[in-house]
Design a protein around this motif. Sequence first.
Motif, PDB file in Angstrom:
ATOM      1  N   UNK A  57     -18.785   1.027   9.671  1.00  0.00           N
ATOM      2  CA  UNK A  57     -17.382   1.073  10.064  1.00  0.00           C
ATOM      3  C   UNK A  57     -16.539   0.923   8.811  1.00  0.00           C
ATOM      4  N   UNK A  58     -15.398   1.597   8.802  1.00  0.00           N
ATOM      5  CA  UNK A  58     -14.423   1.392   7.730  1.00  0.00           C
ATOM      6  C   UNK A  58     -13.059   1.183   8.362  1.00  0.00           C
ATOM      7  N   UNK A  59     -12.308   0.248   7.824  1.00  0.00           N
ATOM      8  CA  UNK A  59     -10.937   0.030   8.274  1.00  0.00           C
ATOM      9  C   UNK A  59     -10.007   0.921   7.462  1.00  0.00           C
TER      10      UNK A  59
ATOM     11  N   UNK B 291     -10.439  -0.605  -2.158  1.00  0.00           N
ATOM     12  CA  UNK B 291      -9.957  -1.619  -1.216  1.00  0.00           C
ATOM     13  C   UNK B 291      -8.923  -2.552  -1.848  1.00  0.00           C
ATOM     14  N   UNK B 292      -8.901  -2.606  -3.148  1.00  0.00           N
ATOM     15  CA  UNK B 292      -7.881  -3.382  -3.857  1.00  0.00           C
ATOM     16  C   UNK B 292      -6.479  -2.990  -3.397  1.00  0.00           C
ATOM     17  N   UNK B 293      -6.275  -1.683  -3.095  1.00  0.00           N
ATOM     18  CA  UNK B 293      -4.939  -1.171  -2.776  1.00  0.00           C
ATOM     19  C   UNK B 293      -4.522  -1.462  -1.339  1.00  0.00           C
ATOM     20  N   UNK B 294      -5.399  -2.025  -0.535  1.00  0.00           N
ATOM     21  CA  UNK B 294      -5.023  -2.421   0.830  1.00  0.00           C
ATOM     22  C   UNK B 294      -3.959  -3.515   0.766  1.00  0.00           C
ATOM     23  N   UNK B 295      -4.139  -4.463  -0.130  1.00  0.00           N
ATOM     24  CA  UNK B 295      -3.193  -5.583  -0.275  1.00  0.00           C
ATOM     25  C   UNK B 295      -3.210  -6.065  -1.717  1.00  0.00           C
ATOM     26  N   UNK B 296      -2.544  -5.327  -2.617  1.00  0.00           N
ATOM     27  CA  UNK B 296      -2.519  -5.778  -4.008  1.00  0.00           C
ATOM     28  C   UNK B 296      -1.795  -7.118  -4.115  1.00  0.00           C
ATOM     29  N   UNK B 297      -2.095  -7.890  -5.143  1.00  0.00           N
ATOM     30  CA  UNK B 297      -1.466  -9.205  -5.288  1.00  0.00           C
ATOM     31  C   UNK B 297       0.053  -9.089  -5.402  1.00  0.00           C
ATOM     32  N   UNK B 298       0.774 -10.087  -4.928  1.00  0.00           N
ATOM     33  CA  UNK B 298       2.242 -10.050  -4.971  1.00  0.00           C
ATOM     34  C   UNK B 298       2.810  -9.916  -6.379  1.00  0.00           C
ATOM     35  N   UNK B 299       2.077 -10.374  -7.378  1.00  0.00           N
ATOM     36  CA  UNK B 299       2.569 -10.277  -8.756  1.00  0.00           C
ATOM     37  C   UNK B 299       2.325  -8.896  -9.384  1.00  0.00           C
ATOM     38  N   UNK B 300       1.865  -7.942  -8.580  1.00  0.00           N
ATOM     39  CA  UNK B 300       1.645  -6.578  -9.073  1.00  0.00           C
ATOM     40  C   UNK B 300       2.954  -5.969  -9.568  1.00  0.00           C
TER      41      UNK B 300
END
Length: 166
Positions: free
Chosen positions: A84-86, A50-59
């Motif tokens: 349920x999974x998104x 789930x980290x890869x759904x919205x990695x931090x902008x400083x990635x």
Amino acid sequence: MNISADGYVVDADGNFDWSEPADDVFAYWVRTQQESALDVYGRNLWETMQYWVAPPPESSPAELEYAEAWQNTPRIVVSSTLQHVDGADLVRDISEIPDRDGHVQIGGATLAAAMLDRIDEFCPVVYPVAIGGGIPFFPAGARLDLELVETRPFESGPVLFRYARR
């Protein structure tokens, strides 16, 4: 999957911090994800990913490239406990996973063990560390006749071994 030299994907406490990929290994995973036609996850790895759904902008640019490839790949999650999974299709049993042309990645050692008869290639990236126990890459008692079709050492230390079924 990333594995230790003694054959584990996570240690006895469920940690995998020993497999933090250096840039050369991460570039391999970016290409692998870009080539994937489908990702199939068990619940534990799905929650980690789930980290890869919205990695931090400083990635880093490579991390953002991976996140984009991951977000654009169809996904199935196999779980009897999630309701349920998104961002993925949820199935309760591996028999519900459709056959798919192209490169399909199976994520999670427990799920891969359950799907062992449906896996044509095994591509462990072996890290130069022994962790002494945990979840093994191959399930106990599994007998597979494999052919080594590729090796690729990374400058940072790990080695990719690609095996096909005989």
